[in-house]
Design a protein around this motif. Structure first.
Motif, PDB file in Angstrom:
ATOM      1  N   LEU A 158       6.981   5.719  -2.430  1.00  0.00           N
ATOM      2  CA  LEU A 158       6.960   7.147  -2.746  1.00  0.00           C
ATOM      3  C   LEU A 158       6.733   7.428  -4.227  1.00  0.00           C
ATOM      4  O   LEU A 158       6.536   8.575  -4.613  1.00  0.00           O
ATOM      5  CB  LEU A 158       8.279   7.795  -2.320  1.00  0.00           C
ATOM      6  CG  LEU A 158       8.511   7.983  -0.814  1.00  0.00           C
ATOM      7  CD1 LEU A 158       9.954   8.381  -0.541  1.00  0.00           C
ATOM      8  CD2 LEU A 158       7.552   9.033  -0.247  1.00  0.00           C
ATOM      9  N   SER A 159       6.758   6.388  -5.038  1.00  0.00           N
ATOM     10  CA  SER A 159       6.650   6.571  -6.488  1.00  0.00           C
ATOM     11  C   SER A 159       5.212   6.406  -6.955  1.00  0.00           C
ATOM     12  O   SER A 159       4.444   5.619  -6.401  1.00  0.00           O
ATOM     13  CB  SER A 159       7.539   5.554  -7.218  1.00  0.00           C
ATOM     14  OG  SER A 159       8.890   5.707  -6.848  1.00  0.00           O
ATOM     15  N   LEU A 160       4.875   7.159  -8.003  1.00  0.00           N
ATOM     16  CA  LEU A 160       3.571   7.002  -8.624  1.00  0.00           C
ATOM     17  C   LEU A 160       3.438   5.594  -9.191  1.00  0.00           C
ATOM     18  O   LEU A 160       4.395   5.038  -9.726  1.00  0.00           O
ATOM     19  CB  LEU A 160       3.402   8.005  -9.767  1.00  0.00           C
ATOM     20  CG  LEU A 160       3.111   9.455  -9.381  1.00  0.00           C
ATOM     21  CD1 LEU A 160       3.419  10.376 -10.557  1.00  0.00           C
ATOM     22  CD2 LEU A 160       1.654   9.610  -8.954  1.00  0.00           C
ATOM     23  N   PRO A 161       2.246   4.995  -9.106  1.00  0.00           N
ATOM     24  CA  PRO A 161       2.042   3.681  -9.731  1.00  0.00           C
ATOM     25  C   PRO A 161       2.181   3.793 -11.240  1.00  0.00           C
ATOM     26  O   PRO A 161       1.784   4.788 -11.841  1.00  0.00           O
ATOM     27  CB  PRO A 161       0.613   3.302  -9.314  1.00  0.00           C
ATOM     28  CG  PRO A 161      -0.052   4.605  -8.989  1.00  0.00           C
ATOM     29  CD  PRO A 161       1.028   5.492  -8.449  1.00  0.00           C
ATOM     30  N   ALA A 215       0.829  -1.203   0.000  1.00  0.00           N
ATOM     31  CA  ALA A 215       0.000   0.000   0.000  1.00  0.00           C
ATOM     32  C   ALA A 215       0.864   1.254   0.000  1.00  0.00           C
ATOM     33  O   ALA A 215       1.869   1.345   0.697  1.00  0.00           O
ATOM     34  CB  ALA A 215      -0.919  -0.017   1.213  1.00  0.00           C
ATOM     35  N   ARG A 216       0.476   2.212  -0.798  1.00  0.00           N
ATOM     36  CA  ARG A 216       1.150   3.503  -0.813  1.00  0.00           C
ATOM     37  C   ARG A 216       0.415   4.431   0.139  1.00  0.00           C
ATOM     38  O   ARG A 216      -0.812   4.461   0.167  1.00  0.00           O
ATOM     39  CB  ARG A 216       1.184   4.068  -2.240  1.00  0.00           C
ATOM     40  CG  ARG A 216       2.107   3.295  -3.172  1.00  0.00           C
ATOM     41  CD  ARG A 216       2.004   3.812  -4.597  1.00  0.00           C
ATOM     42  NE  ARG A 216       3.047   3.256  -5.453  1.00  0.00           N
ATOM     43  CZ  ARG A 216       2.974   2.069  -6.042  1.00  0.00           C
ATOM     44  NH1 ARG A 216       1.895   1.325  -5.875  1.00  0.00           N
ATOM     45  NH2 ARG A 216       3.976   1.630  -6.802  1.00  0.00           N
ATOM     46  N   ASN A 217       1.186   5.200   0.887  1.00  0.00           N
ATOM     47  CA  ASN A 217       0.596   6.035   1.935  1.00  0.00           C
ATOM     48  C   ASN A 217       0.326   7.451   1.474  1.00  0.00           C
ATOM     49  O   ASN A 217       0.017   8.310   2.297  1.00  0.00           O
ATOM     50  CB  ASN A 217       1.534   6.062   3.153  1.00  0.00           C
ATOM     51  CG  ASN A 217       1.764   4.675   3.731  1.00  0.00           C
ATOM     52  OD1 ASN A 217       0.837   3.883   3.808  1.00  0.00           O
ATOM     53  ND2 ASN A 217       2.998   4.395   4.124  1.00  0.00           N
ATOM     54  N   TYR A 218       0.428   7.708   0.180  1.00  0.00           N
ATOM     55  CA  TYR A 218       0.312   9.083  -0.291  1.00  0.00           C
ATOM     56  C   TYR A 218      -0.770   9.205  -1.356  1.00  0.00           C
ATOM     57  O   TYR A 218      -1.063   8.276  -2.091  1.00  0.00           O
ATOM     58  CB  TYR A 218       1.660   9.557  -0.845  1.00  0.00           C
ATOM     59  CG  TYR A 218       2.760   9.469   0.186  1.00  0.00           C
ATOM     60  CD1 TYR A 218       2.934  10.471   1.140  1.00  0.00           C
ATOM     61  CD2 TYR A 218       3.604   8.356   0.236  1.00  0.00           C
ATOM     62  CE1 TYR A 218       3.923  10.372   2.104  1.00  0.00           C
ATOM     63  CE2 TYR A 218       4.596   8.256   1.201  1.00  0.00           C
ATOM     64  CZ  TYR A 218       4.754   9.264   2.132  1.00  0.00           C
ATOM     65  OH  TYR A 218       5.724   9.166   3.090  1.00  0.00           O
TER      66      TYR A 218
END
Length: 546
Positions: free
Chosen positions: A94-97, A7-10
């Motif tokens: 931290l990177s865009l999917p 999961a990305r937190n941003y």
């Protein structure tokens, strides 16, 4: 093994969320500035590996090349040090999917049809994939905002413009700085026009022939002037700046005048700006034009060539910079520099798909180039300050490598292959102060690598117009480099792992710029619309005015 796809937190749905994401990236990058400022060609000259955690390098030099090449995609191995795994996984979060979005879900009613052989002529697989998807997206957005006039910025050879014109029946103006590209666009359009003229007679449908304009877009005001002259390019007030390349005559029946979306010259029309990999500042200029020009109702921008961006605090002169453009990013006082912006153009998904042999070839070429830098430093130090470019020697050396194997007998070829594939594995068994065990296989492989290095150096000097110094000690320089050559792969992949997050901060800065425009109601989204393996720069910044 873990792929780092957790999961990305941003999020970037609001300006505050986007700014929070930007600050998180900035904070993470601070301890790794040495990676951003480095250039791998200086690997041996500046002993770049010494700046990296020794535990990381000792671990990674034991990894096969195909595992190393998965690092930029966020893949870690269970036996790695915890700090190394955390570094890679944090970069991933931290990177865009980048996985291609479900375009039918994002754009209900989207029409993406395979290109016919007439339109697809001259396109490679990558270009066809991009044009099919992007043309469908532009068509969907144009109809949603009620505009049928498209300005294709940085149009190149006109592939996108022609698909939009002939297949989607949109009115298009194609802008490019190269007059050669404009000529090619017009020539292709004439050929395609004949096919669609016959098709039109049968179906009674309409189409518009794209107009081409040759100019270098330097400002939003210039792009706005061109856009507003969509139907009267050849009557512009300043013909020394703008040149209409359209010289094709209408076919029988004046098909161009019958375009279903044409209107009178004095009508105030709306339009959509589109740019497929518009280089450097051009993508940013499109965004500024979108905000400054009321007639532009939507923009679809897919950037590239971040190394060509002008950067505040780096480029001299009074101008609008390409980075940063948002107030939030400017307030953070972030400077990337050319090396870091160039790193943002890395292709993580492509590297991940390379096998062991291709990975080793990649690392070997970086090793040769970095060792060649020591040759230049010793013999031609004045050249170093000019950042010499010796061209793409990689393909030529790979061809030579394979040709030599084929010319050998089967036994020799098998022996060479085994030695080549085990080079980095053998390095892994050694520490920085040890040497290879003496063996016939090792000596044969080392001699072959040395021979290739000498050829690389002589070719590089030739490309730079330099003579091969009589007193150059190639053997001594190669011996110095070869001792640490097993660290090139680990260093290169760790640095390349920063590429996706660097591109992310560049794209978030552009998104935030649009989100900060409080006086205009706009809807913005960052959406990966291409397959990242086929097209690494696959994230589109899409904005629409309400």
């Amino acid at each position: 093994m873990a792929d780092g796809g957790g999961a990305r937190n941003y999020s970037c749905k609001t300006a505050s969320e986007t700014l929070k994401w930007i600050h998180a990236i900035i904070d993470f990058l601070k301890p790794y500035r040495f990676f951003l400022d480095a250039h791998v060609v200086n690997f041996f000259k500046d002993r770049l590996w010494e700046a990296v955690d020794k535990e990381w390098m000792d671990c990674l030099r034991k990894e096969p090349a195909d595992k190393l090449l998965q690092i930029p995609s966020g893949v870690v191995q269970d036996h790695w040090p915890a700090s190394l795994k955390q570094f890679v996984l944090t970069l991933r979060s931290l990177s865009l999917p980048r996985d291609q979005a479900d375009l039918q879900e994002a754009f209900p009613g989207l029409r993406v049809a395979p290109l016919n052989s007439v339109l697809a002529q001259g396109m490679n697989q990558k270009k066809k994939h991009e044009i099919q998807a992007l043309a469908g997206v532009i068509d969907s957005i144009a109809r949603r905002v009620g505009s049928h006039k498209i300005v294709d910025v940085g149009s190149g050879q006109g592939y996108l413009a022609q698909v939009l014109s002939f297949e989607h029946e949109l009115s298009v103006i194609a802008i490019d700085a190269s007059s050669h590209h404009g000529s090619i666009t017009d020539a292709r359009a004439k050929r395609i026009e004949k096919y669609y003229a016959a098709k039109k007679c049968k179906s009674r449908s309409g189409f518009c022939i794209p107009k081409t304009v040759t100019c270098r877009v330097l400002s939003p005001a210039m792009l706005k002037d061109i856009s507003s002259s969509l139907r009267q390019v050849d009557e512009m007030e300043n013909p020394t700046i703008f040149r209409d390349n359209t010289d094709s005559k209408p076919l029988a029946g004046d098909l161009a005048s019958e375009c279903p979306y044409s209107s009178k010259a004095d009508d105030k029309s709306t339009m959509v700006l589109a740019g497929l990999h518009a280089c450097g500042d051009l993508s940013v200029t499109m965004l500024r034009t979108f905000m400054e020009c009321d007639e532009v109702k939507a923009v679809i921008s897919i950037g590239c060539c971040y190394n060509l961006l002008s950067e505040e605090g780096i480029k001299e002169g009074d101008c609008q910079f390409g980075f940063p453009v948002s107030r939030g990013a400017k307030s953070a006082n972030l400077q990337l520099g050319k090396n870091a912006r160039d790193l943002a153009c890395q292709s993580a998904e492509r590297w991940r798909g390379l096998g062991e042999a291709a990975g080793l070839h990649n690392f070997e070429l970086h090793t040769f180039r970095a060792a060649f830098q020591m040759v230049l430093f010793q013999c031609y130090p004045e050249i170093i300050t000019r950042s010499p470019a010796i061209g793409r020697q990689g393909k030529a050396f790979r061809r030579q490598h394979h040709r030599r194997i084929l010319e050998c007998n089967a036994d020799m070829a098998q022996t060479f292959s085994q030695n080549c594939c085990s080079t980095y594995a053998k390095d892994a068994l050694l520490n920085e102060h040890s040497s290879y065990p003496k063996s016939a296989n090792k000596e044969a492989n080392s001699a072959d690598r040395y021979s290739m290095f000498v050829k690389f150096c002589k070719s590089g000097l030739g490309r730079l117009g330099l003579c091969v110094p009589q007193d150059i000690e190639f053997s001594r320089l190669w011996e110095e480099a070869e001792e640490f050559s097993g660290l090139v792969g680990p260093y290169w992949t760790l640095r390349a792992a920063l590429g996706p997050v660097l591109e992310t901060i560049l794209l978030l800065d552009r998104l935030l710029f649009l989100q900060e425009q409080g006086n205009v109601l706009i809807q913005t989204v960052l959406l990966p619309i291409f397959d990242p393996v086929l097209s690494p720069r696959n994230v589109a910044l899409i904005a629409e005015k309400f």
